[in-house]
Design a protein around this motif. Structure first.
Motif, short mmCIF file in Angstrom:
data_model
loop_
_atom_site.label_atom_id
_atom_site.label_comp_id
_atom_site.label_asym_id
_atom_site.label_seq_id
_atom_site.Cartn_x
_atom_site.Cartn_y
_atom_site.Cartn_z
N THR A 1 0.88 -1.18 -0.22
CA THR A 1 -0.15 0.11 0.02
C THR A 1 0.86 1.19 -0.40
N ILE A 2 0.45 1.88 -0.90
CA ILE A 2 1.17 3.14 -0.71
C ILE A 2 0.87 4.17 -0.83
N ALA A 3 0.91 5.18 1.00
CA ALA A 3 0.02 6.32 1.36
C ALA A 3 0.20 7.58 0.81
N LYS A 4 -1.45 7.67 0.68
CA LYS A 4 -1.63 9.02 -0.10
C LYS A 4 -1.05 10.15 0.34
N GLU A 5 -0.49 10.58 0.00
CA GLU A 5 -0.69 12.09 0.25
C GLU A 5 -1.33 13.16 0.90
N THR A 6 -0.63 13.40 1.97
CA THR A 6 -1.74 14.70 2.55
C THR A 6 -1.75 16.19 1.42
N LEU B 1 5.42 15.05 21.88
CA LEU B 1 5.01 15.82 20.71
C LEU B 1 3.64 15.59 20.59
N GLU B 2 3.05 15.78 21.35
CA GLU B 2 1.54 15.81 22.05
C GLU B 2 0.86 17.20 22.29
N VAL B 3 1.67 18.04 21.38
CA VAL B 3 1.24 19.73 20.92
C VAL B 3 -0.41 19.73 20.45
N PRO B 4 -1.13 20.14 21.13
CA PRO B 4 -2.67 20.50 20.51
C PRO B 4 -2.82 21.12 19.08
N GLY B 5 -2.98 20.90 18.63
CA GLY B 5 -3.46 21.59 17.13
C GLY B 5 -2.33 21.66 15.84
N MET B 6 -1.74 20.62 16.68
CA MET B 6 -0.26 20.63 15.66
C MET B 6 -0.43 19.33 14.42
N ASN B 7 -1.27 18.91 14.87
CA ASN B 7 -1.50 17.78 13.38
C ASN B 7 -0.52 17.70 12.50
N PRO B 8 0.66 16.68 13.52
CA PRO B 8 1.66 16.07 12.03
C PRO B 8 1.23 15.18 11.10
N ASP B 9 2.17 14.92 10.14
CA ASP B 9 2.76 13.99 9.79
C ASP B 9 3.32 13.44 10.37
N ILE B 10 3.36 12.28 11.08
CA ILE B 10 4.58 10.95 11.20
C ILE B 10 4.53 9.80 11.03
N TYR C 1 2.64 -5.43 4.96
CA TYR C 1 1.10 -6.09 4.68
C TYR C 1 0.34 -6.81 5.98
N ASP C 2 0.63 -7.55 7.00
CA ASP C 2 0.31 -8.29 8.09
C ASP C 2 -0.08 -6.52 8.77
N LYS C 3 0.47 -5.56 9.24
CA LYS C 3 0.25 -4.71 10.23
C LYS C 3 -0.18 -3.71 9.61
N HIS C 4 -1.47 -3.31 8.28
CA HIS C 4 -1.83 -2.50 7.29
C HIS C 4 -0.81 -1.13 7.07
N LYS C 5 0.03 -1.49 6.95
CA LYS C 5 0.69 0.10 7.06
C LYS C 5 0.66 0.37 5.45
N ALA C 6 1.22 1.41 5.29
CA ALA C 6 1.35 2.12 4.19
C ALA C 6 2.91 2.44 3.90
N VAL C 7 3.48 2.44 2.82
CA VAL C 7 4.99 3.33 2.76
C VAL C 7 4.03 4.35 1.99
N SER C 8 5.94 4.89 2.29
CA SER C 8 5.49 6.49 2.18
C SER C 8 6.69 6.93 0.49
N TYR C 9 7.94 6.84 1.02
CA TYR C 9 9.33 6.94 1.06
C TYR C 9 10.15 6.15 1.17
N ILE C 10 11.04 5.74 0.24
CA ILE C 10 12.27 4.71 0.51
C ILE C 10 13.44 5.90 0.43
N THR C 11 14.44 5.98 0.77
CA THR C 11 16.14 6.60 0.90
C THR C 11 17.39 5.21 0.66
N HIS C 12 17.68 5.68 -0.44
CA HIS C 12 18.90 5.15 -0.97
C HIS C 12 20.29 5.91 -1.05
#
Ligand code: GDP
Ligand code: MG
Length: 405
Positions: free
Chosen positions: A179-184, A300-309, A356-367
């Protein structure tokens, strides 16, 4: 003799001659053949190949049908009697020999049946081969089982013989399992946070994300540079701040330090109005260090920050460690995974399996270590072309998965 009253029975052999010989061994001349058919029944490995079988119908003037269940001893005694009756001129030696042959025949048939039953539990060659290939690519056991199950459900026994067909479908399934992560959507100040174990490349990747952001922003805003800053919460590790400061200087951006939630909150509030993006670096912990992970989550829990983690995972990590890491970083509610150091790894089955097992998407790869260059948006085609030993139909996978980059 009153054959007509007898029940018609059947005996099989590879040829008609063999059937007759078997009948002679059983009943001497005391039988009558009523029918003969040649059938093709599954045989061989996994019953896949068909071989001809001659089925002979016959009757004998016995009280009990051959098909009724006699014990082996009963059977032998019965036939010894029949043979002795019928073959008055045959010597005892010959009778014993015939019985011996009959016994051998039963034993060999029994053996054959056992072998066939063992073979049916065995795997088809194509499945075995796919299994080996998946193992070579370091897919997890549960992932391999999932694929095998799909093969069994999807392919007829005949289709299984067509290895290329199976292989091609498996490549498709692997592709579908990624699963490829959708861009926010961009929401200034857009906050990026990377979490993950020590040394996986979090800081380097954060800088890469920043560099990419600057480039994309400039492209969309007539070359205008975005306002960005870095904040590090990695206050413990020697050199962590300096590492980021070097990059900050390079990118003409401020680097701040936040030790507690209050620091981060203040920094966020101070910068939210004038920053397009804020990049927050975190310290790495051992994935089993639940206390520190919980502390960092609170920080990291700052109200209203709404980060991409993002969770950074190193490509070369063992499957079990990956599972453990993903589990322990779950409380951060990370949006997707960044697979780091792909240049140092040749197999990606481990990462694909665990995501796949953890139902997680991938957004980037670094190389690589070059911040301005060595990051790519994850795409299915890249993962598939990296599969070892699988024949890849590039045009087909581009057609099927190319749009998902
Ligand atoms: N080969 C390679 N090395 C990398 C990559 N990303 C980071 N590194 C190196 O990995 C080491 C640790 O990186 P760092 O960003 O400090 O990891 P952190 O502890 O998770 O922040 C550094 O030497 C980086 O240059 C990558 O994609 N490929
Ligand atoms: Mg770091």
């Amino acid at each position: 003799m009153a054959y007509e009253d007898e029940i018609e029975q059947k005996i099989t052999g590879s040829t008609f001659e063999e059937c007759k010989e078997k009948l002679f061994n059983l009943y001497g001349k005391n039988f009558r053949i009523t029918n003969k058919v040649v059938d093709f029944r599954p045989g061989g490995f996994l019953y896949l190949k068909k071989k001809p079988v001659t089925i002979v119908s016959y009757v004998v003037p016995h009280q009990k049908s051959f098909n009724e269940s006699y014990s082996e001893e009963e059977q032998l005694a019965r036939n010894r009697e029949a043979i002795l009756q019928q073959a008055g001129n045959v010597t005892n030696v010959m009778v014993t020999r015939t019985l011996e042959e009959f016994k051998n025949d039963i034993t060999s048939q029994l053996k054959q049946m056992q072998q066939m039953s063992a073979a049916s539990q065995d795997k088809h060659e194509s499945i075995k081969k796919i299994e080996e290939m998946l193992e070579q690519n370091e897919f997890s056991l549960s992932y391999i089982n999932m694929i095998e199950e799909k093969i069994r459900n999807d392919f007829s026994l005949e289709q299984l013989d067509n290895f290329e067909l199976v292989e091609r479908r498996v490549v498709d399934w692997i592709g579908e399992s990624i699963t490829i992560a959708k861009e926010t959507a961009f929401r200034p100040p857009h906050v990026f946070i990377i979490v993950g174990p020590t040394g996986v490349g979090k800081t380097t990747t954060l800088v890469k994300l920043a560099a990419q952001f600057v480039k994309a922003f400039a492209a969309e805003h007539n070359g205008q540079r975005p306002a960005i800053c870095f904040i590090t919460t990695d206050t413990m590790r020697v050199g962590a701040m300096e590492q980021l400061e070097r990059w900050g200087k390079h990118m003409d951006s401020h680097v701040y330090k936040a030790e507690h939630t209050e620091d981060l909150k203040t920094l966020y509030d101070d910068n939210r109005a004038n920053m397009d993006a804020i990049f927050i670096d975190t310290s790495g912990f051992s994935p089993n260090d639940a206390t520190h992970i919980a502390q960092m989550k609170m920080l990291l829990e700052v109200p209203g920050m709404n980060p991409d983690i993002y969770l950074a995972l190193m490509a070369g990590t063992k499957t079990r460690d990956l599972q453990n890491i993903m589990q322990n970083y779950e409380p951060f509610g990370y949006k997707s995974v960044i697979v780091t150091k792909c240049d140092e790894s040749e197999q990606f089955g481990n990462v694909i399996s665990v995501m796949y097992d953890k139902h997680k998407a991938v957004s980037y790869i670094t190389h690589g270590q070059v911040a301005s260059r060595d990051i790519t948006k994850a795409n299915v085609v890249d993962f598939l072309t990296k599969l070892e030993n699988f024949k890849i139909d590039r045009i087909h996978i581009e057609d099927k998965f190319g749009g998902q980059a």
